[in-house]
Design an enzyme around this catalytic site. Structure first.
Site, PDB file in Angstrom:
ATOM      1  N   SER A  99     -36.900  46.690   4.039  1.00 36.22           N
ATOM      2  CA  SER A  99     -35.666  47.226   4.459  1.00 36.22           C
ATOM      3  C   SER A  99     -35.645  49.014   4.387  1.00 36.22           C
ATOM      4  CB  SER A  99     -34.656  46.562   3.468  1.00 36.22           C
ATOM      5  OG  SER A  99     -33.493  47.135   3.550  1.00 36.22           O
ATOM      6  N   TYR A 109     -31.502  43.583  -4.696  1.00 35.19           N
ATOM      7  CA  TYR A 109     -31.835  43.715  -3.232  1.00 35.19           C
ATOM      8  C   TYR A 109     -32.705  44.974  -3.239  1.00 35.19           C
ATOM      9  CZ  TYR A 109     -32.062  43.527   1.770  1.00 35.19           C
ATOM     10  OH  TYR A 109     -32.175  43.467   3.315  1.00 35.19           O
TER      11      TYR A 109
HETATM   12  P1  NAD Z   1     -30.402  35.818   7.955  1.00 34.57           P
HETATM   13  O1  NAD Z   1     -29.281  35.353   6.949  1.00 34.57           O
HETATM   14  O2  NAD Z   1     -29.886  35.720   9.292  1.00 34.57           O
HETATM   15  O3  NAD Z   1     -31.723  35.225   7.910  1.00 34.57           O
HETATM   16  C1  NAD Z   1     -32.318  34.665   6.672  1.00 34.57           C
HETATM   17  C2  NAD Z   1     -33.144  33.554   6.742  1.00 34.57           C
HETATM   18  O4  NAD Z   1     -33.870  33.107   5.634  1.00 34.57           O
HETATM   19  C3  NAD Z   1     -32.571  32.177   7.259  1.00 34.57           C
HETATM   20  O5  NAD Z   1     -33.353  31.536   8.222  1.00 34.57           O
HETATM   21  C4  NAD Z   1     -32.662  31.632   6.125  1.00 34.57           C
HETATM   22  O6  NAD Z   1     -32.517  29.862   6.355  1.00 34.57           O
HETATM   23  C5  NAD Z   1     -33.500  31.793   5.500  1.00 34.57           C
HETATM   24  N1  NAD Z   1     -33.587  31.464   4.055  1.00 34.57           N
HETATM   25  C6  NAD Z   1     -32.599  32.091   2.984  1.00 34.57           C
HETATM   26  N2  NAD Z   1     -32.908  31.671   1.865  1.00 34.57           N
HETATM   27  C7  NAD Z   1     -34.046  30.845   1.871  1.00 34.57           C
HETATM   28  C8  NAD Z   1     -34.852  30.158   0.933  1.00 34.57           C
HETATM   29  N3  NAD Z   1     -34.735  30.038  -0.316  1.00 34.57           N
HETATM   30  N4  NAD Z   1     -35.923  29.501   1.590  1.00 34.57           N
HETATM   31  C9  NAD Z   1     -36.255  29.568   2.917  1.00 34.57           C
HETATM   32  N5  NAD Z   1     -35.806  30.144   3.755  1.00 34.57           N
HETATM   33  C10 NAD Z   1     -34.548  30.972   3.233  1.00 34.57           C
HETATM   34  O7  NAD Z   1     -30.878  37.229   7.542  1.00 34.57           O
HETATM   35  P2  NAD Z   1     -31.681  38.340   8.223  1.00 34.57           P
HETATM   36  O8  NAD Z   1     -30.750  39.671   8.285  1.00 34.57           O
HETATM   37  O9  NAD Z   1     -32.369  37.945   9.518  1.00 34.57           O
HETATM   38  O10 NAD Z   1     -32.847  38.883   7.255  1.00 34.57           O
HETATM   39  C11 NAD Z   1     -34.046  38.723   7.116  1.00 34.57           C
HETATM   40  C12 NAD Z   1     -34.883  39.472   6.379  1.00 34.57           C
HETATM   41  O11 NAD Z   1     -34.529  40.914   6.796  1.00 34.57           O
HETATM   42  C13 NAD Z   1     -34.505  39.409   4.976  1.00 34.57           C
HETATM   43  O12 NAD Z   1     -35.429  39.639   4.288  1.00 34.57           O
HETATM   44  C14 NAD Z   1     -33.610  40.729   4.669  1.00 34.57           C
HETATM   45  O13 NAD Z   1     -33.606  41.199   3.457  1.00 34.57           O
HETATM   46  C15 NAD Z   1     -34.168  41.585   5.764  1.00 34.57           C
HETATM   47  N6  NAD Z   1     -33.288  42.703   6.409  1.00 34.57           N
HETATM   48  C16 NAD Z   1     -32.243  42.568   7.129  1.00 34.57           C
HETATM   49  C17 NAD Z   1     -31.436  43.695   7.512  1.00 34.57           C
HETATM   50  C18 NAD Z   1     -30.405  43.470   8.370  1.00 34.57           C
HETATM   51  O14 NAD Z   1     -29.389  44.398   8.486  1.00 34.57           O
HETATM   52  N7  NAD Z   1     -29.859  42.222   8.796  1.00 34.57           N
HETATM   53  C19 NAD Z   1     -31.898  44.754   7.016  1.00 34.57           C
HETATM   54  C20 NAD Z   1     -33.121  45.242   6.476  1.00 34.57           C
HETATM   55  C21 NAD Z   1     -33.673  44.086   5.923  1.00 34.57           C
END
Ligand code: NAD
Length: 261
Positions: A143, A156
């Protein structure tokens, strides 16, 4: 480029960025192991439609990324069902916001386990076979918060900085092989993880969801536009290509200019 014949495990791929990356790898022909939580019917449909539209094999693991034994079982099962894992995308992640003094210890532990330690356990499980075949791609979804901080995100930010450090170590340890390890650093992407932060902001400030979105972007992301799961999927595909064979230990922002400030 084709990834046909390659096996990719994408953690947290039932939603958001992970799903975008799984779809992009599937379109290049990789067989996919989906992972994450969700309604069984929706996951069944996803598995079937992805398999049919891309003419690939799609498996699903409900492994909880906070549980190390479940992670190694997921990799063992993937290897048994589809073959040795060639591409690992460590993407599963959760968020919780609060000032350090109020931060619940159990949330700290959960975020460190899912957002950081899971990448270690999954990487440890796939590395031996990747090194044996002398080809592999490990892509860690960090991130912007792996490179800079924001208030109220202690766990985080700590976990994501850790992911970038871990990425560099794996890249160095595999530098003389055909295995690469890099991190992608998204800025704001409109997924359920961020929708919750938008809803909390709207509620806290008594403003509309639309206004909360505009505020969220204005604060950090100069483009004032969200990055998309499709854009991140395309970058993951690029990292799997031969063109990226000498990208090792990089932390690649896709952040609308957030880190340029
Ligand atoms: P999201 O909530 O849409 O998806 C998260 C996914 O992780 C889902 O499929 C969920 O079921 C799964 N998950 C959660 N806990 C879990 C567990 N204990 N075991 C297995 N699966 C699990 O979130 P997202 O925004 O798509 O985030 C995905 C990644 O991207 C994360 O690592 C997040 O930190 C990173 N990220 C997101 C953003 C953003 O703006 N959305 C920005 C930077 C980084």
């Amino acid at each position: 480029m084709s990834l046909r014949g390659k096996v990719a495990v994408v953690t947290g791929s039932t939603s958001g960025i992970g799903l975008g990356i799984a779809r992009a790898l599937a379109r290049e022909g990789a067989d996919i192991v989906l992972n994450g939580f969700g309604a069984p019917d929706a996951i069944d449909d996803l598995q079937r439609s992805l398999s049919k539209s891309c003419d690939i094999r799609v498996a699903y693991s409900d492994a909880d990324m906070s549980k190390p034994p479940a992670i190694s079982q997921m990799i063992d099962r993937a290897t048994h069902e589809l073959g040795a894992v060639d591409i690992l995308v460590n993407n599963a992640g959760i968020q919780f916001t609060a000032p350090v003094r109020d931060f619940p210890p159990e949330k700290w532990e959960a975020i460190l386990a899912i957002n950081l330690s899971a990448a270690f356990y999954a990487t440890k499980a796939v590395l031996p076979s990747m090194l044996t075949s002398d080809w592999g791609r490990i892509i860690n979804i960090a991130s912007t918060h792996g490179l800079v901080a924001s208030a109220e995100k202690a766990a985080y930010v700590a976990a994501k900085h850790g992911v970038i450090g871990f990425t560099k170590v794996v890249a160095l340890e595999t530098a003389k092989s055909g295995v690469t390890c890099n991190a992608i650093c998204p800025g704001w992407v409109l997924t359920p993880l961020v929708e919750k932060q938008i809803a909390d902001r709207a509620k806290g400030e008594k403003i509309s969801t639309e206004d909360a979105k505009v505020e969220l972007l204005a604060e950090k992301q100069p483009s004032q536009e969200f990055a998309t799961p499709e854009q991140l999927g395309a970058l993951a595909v690029f990292l799997c290509s031969d063109a990226a064979a000498q990208m090792r230990g990089a932390a690649l922002p896709v952040d609308g200019g957030w880190l340029a400030q």
